[in-house]
Design a protein around this motif. Structure first.
Motif, short mmCIF file in Angstrom:
data_model
loop_
_atom_site.label_atom_id
_atom_site.label_comp_id
_atom_site.label_asym_id
_atom_site.label_seq_id
_atom_site.Cartn_x
_atom_site.Cartn_y
_atom_site.Cartn_z
N ASN A 96 0.81 -1.21 0.00
CA ASN A 96 0.00 0.00 0.00
C ASN A 96 0.85 1.27 0.00
OD1 ASN A 96 -1.56 2.22 1.72
ND2 ASN A 96 -3.07 0.91 0.76
N GLY A 97 0.46 2.23 -0.82
CA GLY A 97 0.95 3.60 -0.74
C GLY A 97 2.44 3.80 -0.86
N ASP A 98 2.99 4.60 0.07
CA ASP A 98 4.37 5.05 -0.02
C ASP A 98 5.39 3.93 0.03
OD1 ASP A 98 3.39 7.59 -0.13
OD2 ASP A 98 3.80 8.08 1.97
N SER A 99 5.03 2.79 0.58
CA SER A 99 5.98 1.68 0.68
C SER A 99 6.37 1.13 -0.69
CB SER A 99 5.39 0.55 1.52
OG SER A 99 5.27 0.93 2.87
N ASN A 100 5.58 1.43 -1.71
CA ASN A 100 5.92 0.93 -3.04
C ASN A 100 7.24 1.48 -3.55
OD1 ASN A 100 3.75 -0.86 -4.34
ND2 ASN A 100 2.53 0.77 -3.40
N VAL A 101 7.54 2.73 -3.24
CA VAL A 101 8.76 3.35 -3.77
C VAL A 101 10.01 2.63 -3.27
CG1 VAL A 101 10.13 5.46 -3.91
CG2 VAL A 101 7.64 5.57 -4.12
N PRO A 102 10.21 2.44 -1.95
CA PRO A 102 11.40 1.70 -1.51
C PRO A 102 11.41 0.24 -1.96
CG PRO A 102 9.97 2.18 0.36
CD PRO A 102 9.46 2.98 -0.79
N SER A 123 -2.43 -2.26 -6.32
CA SER A 123 -2.64 -0.97 -5.63
C SER A 123 -1.79 0.15 -6.23
CB SER A 123 -2.30 -1.11 -4.14
OG SER A 123 -3.08 -2.12 -3.54
N VAL A 124 -1.20 -0.08 -7.39
CA VAL A 124 -0.38 0.94 -8.04
C VAL A 124 -1.06 1.36 -9.34
CG1 VAL A 124 1.83 1.44 -9.15
CG2 VAL A 124 1.77 0.12 -7.03
N GLY A 125 -1.46 2.62 -9.39
CA GLY A 125 -2.08 3.16 -10.59
C GLY A 125 -1.46 4.50 -10.95
N GLU A 126 -2.12 5.21 -11.84
CA GLU A 126 -1.58 6.47 -12.34
C GLU A 126 -1.32 7.49 -11.23
OE1 GLU A 126 -4.02 4.64 -15.70
OE2 GLU A 126 -4.16 4.84 -13.52
N GLU A 127 -2.22 7.57 -10.26
CA GLU A 127 -2.05 8.56 -9.18
C GLU A 127 -0.85 8.21 -8.31
OE1 GLU A 127 -2.50 11.85 -6.85
OE2 GLU A 127 -3.49 11.42 -8.76
N GLU A 128 -0.65 6.92 -8.03
CA GLU A 128 0.50 6.50 -7.22
C GLU A 128 1.82 6.77 -7.95
OE1 GLU A 128 -3.02 4.95 -5.58
OE2 GLU A 128 -2.29 4.61 -7.61
N LEU A 129 1.80 6.68 -9.28
CA LEU A 129 3.02 6.88 -10.07
C LEU A 129 3.33 8.36 -10.32
CD1 LEU A 129 2.55 4.08 -12.77
CD2 LEU A 129 3.94 4.00 -10.70
N ARG A 130 2.33 9.21 -10.12
CA ARG A 130 2.52 10.63 -10.44
C ARG A 130 3.55 11.24 -9.49
NH1 ARG A 130 -0.96 15.75 -9.53
NH2 ARG A 130 -1.98 14.54 -7.91
N GLY A 131 4.56 11.86 -10.06
CA GLY A 131 5.52 12.59 -9.26
C GLY A 131 6.65 11.77 -8.68
N PRO A 172 -3.89 21.47 -6.68
CA PRO A 172 -2.43 21.36 -6.67
C PRO A 172 -1.93 20.58 -7.88
CG PRO A 172 -3.34 20.85 -4.50
CD PRO A 172 -4.50 20.97 -5.44
N ASN A 173 -0.87 21.11 -8.52
CA ASN A 173 -0.29 20.48 -9.70
C ASN A 173 -1.35 20.18 -10.76
OD1 ASN A 173 2.43 20.24 -8.57
ND2 ASN A 173 1.55 18.68 -7.23
N ALA A 174 -2.24 21.13 -10.97
CA ALA A 174 -3.39 20.93 -11.86
C ALA A 174 -2.97 20.53 -13.27
CB ALA A 174 -4.24 22.19 -11.91
N ILE A 243 3.83 -0.76 -16.90
CA ILE A 243 4.21 0.60 -16.52
C ILE A 243 5.21 1.18 -17.51
CG2 ILE A 243 5.25 2.03 -14.72
CD1 ILE A 243 4.30 -0.10 -12.69
N ARG A 244 4.94 2.42 -17.94
CA ARG A 244 5.81 3.14 -18.86
C ARG A 244 6.66 4.15 -18.10
NH1 ARG A 244 1.14 4.77 -23.08
NH2 ARG A 244 1.56 6.81 -22.13
N ALA A 245 7.66 4.66 -18.76
CA ALA A 245 8.57 5.63 -18.14
C ALA A 245 7.86 6.93 -17.77
CB ALA A 245 9.74 5.92 -19.07
N ASP A 246 6.75 7.23 -18.47
CA ASP A 246 6.04 8.48 -18.20
C ASP A 246 4.97 8.34 -17.12
OD1 ASP A 246 4.14 7.01 -19.55
OD2 ASP A 246 3.74 8.51 -21.09
N GLY A 247 4.90 7.16 -16.47
CA GLY A 247 3.92 6.96 -15.41
C GLY A 247 2.56 6.52 -15.89
#
Length: 270
Positions: A96-102, A123-131, A172-174, A243-247
């Protein structure tokens, strides 16, 4: 209650079937890795029973849970690497959530890429990949019922209207907002409720409930979704995205038709 998210047979089971197929790499060994709460544990209970029904032995299933916010995946990834020796292995991730990055970073640190051990995330979609830096995740997989990158006129209008809304509301980040599966599910649910109210001629709950059963809606996914008259779950398509390089995601598999939801799994006792 009317459910607009995926039932197990509309996400988890088809994702594992894909990984077991020749097209998906022919996995014979599975790592069930999740955050320690009810969704991952229930999903994995179903998946273990499904895998065993397909002849996968207990020793070819590894199961591991971590707390919310967990970040030290060095030992876990090392164990996954050892576990994968000798048989084609895939990871089913309900992290879940932030743990995906590490987690994905540690895969890269230990030289594991999607060609070696593909990770199928629920649990990883476009919003989780953004940023975030998606170079670590490129090539790995996710199972959903909608992707923003789908090409059709309905989705083009849906994404265009949301981007304009974000700009108009100064979100934010519209300029970088994305759509994703939960947003599409919500959009479908709201529109089905609207149709049911119009059909019933009232917002009275009991009357709208009757009208809601059997409603259909042309969704941004490109499919006509239906609200089941009996179990109040949506009939939905199943999609596997890479998953693509552009998220964003390349859709590499999708069902030709919508799938009727099974609210519980046939693979374990009720």
């Amino acid at each position: 209650i009317f459910y607009t998210g995926a039932a197990p047979n509309q996400q988890a089971i088809p994702a594992v079937e894909y990984l077991m197929s020749e097209e998906g790499g022919g996995a014979e060994r599975f790592v069930l890795l999740g955050t320690d709460y009810v969704y991952p544990r229930t999903t994995n209970q179903i998946l273990k029973a499904f895998l065993k029904s397909k002849g996968i032995a207990d020793e070819d299933i590894m199961e591991e849970y971590t707390p919310f916010g967990f970040s030290n995946y060095q030992t876990i990834v090392s164990n996954v690497k050892k576990f994968s020796t000798g048989k084609k292995t895939a990871v089913i991730s309900t992290i879940n959530g932030d743990s995906n990055v590490p987690f994905y970073r540690e895969l890269a640190n230990q030289g594991i890429d999607a060609a070696d051990i593909p990770v199928m995330a629920f649990s990883v979609g476009e919003e989780e990949l953004r940023g975030i830096d998606t170079s670590l995740l490129q090539g790995h997989l996710a199972a959903w019922n909608y992707f923003m990158s789908i090409k059709n006129p309905t989705n083009s209008e849906f994404t265009k209207r949301y981007k304009q809304y974000a700009l108009d509301q100064n979100l934010p980040n519209a300029e970088k907002v994305v759509t994703n599966d939960p947003m599409e599910a919500t959009y479908v649910g709201i529109n089905m409720w609207k149709q049911a109210v119009e059909q019933a001629g009232t917002t009275d709950v009991d009357k709208v409930r009757i009208s809601m059963a059997g409603q259909t809606f042309d969704a941004p996914s490109g499919y006509t979704l239906k609200m089941d008259e009996e179990n109040h779950h949506l009939w939905k398509p199943v999609m596997i995205g890479q998953i693509r390089a552009d998220g964003q995601f390349d859709t590499i598999f999708k069902t030709p038709e919508v799938i009727q939801a099974q609210p519980w799994s046939e693979y374990i006792p009720k």
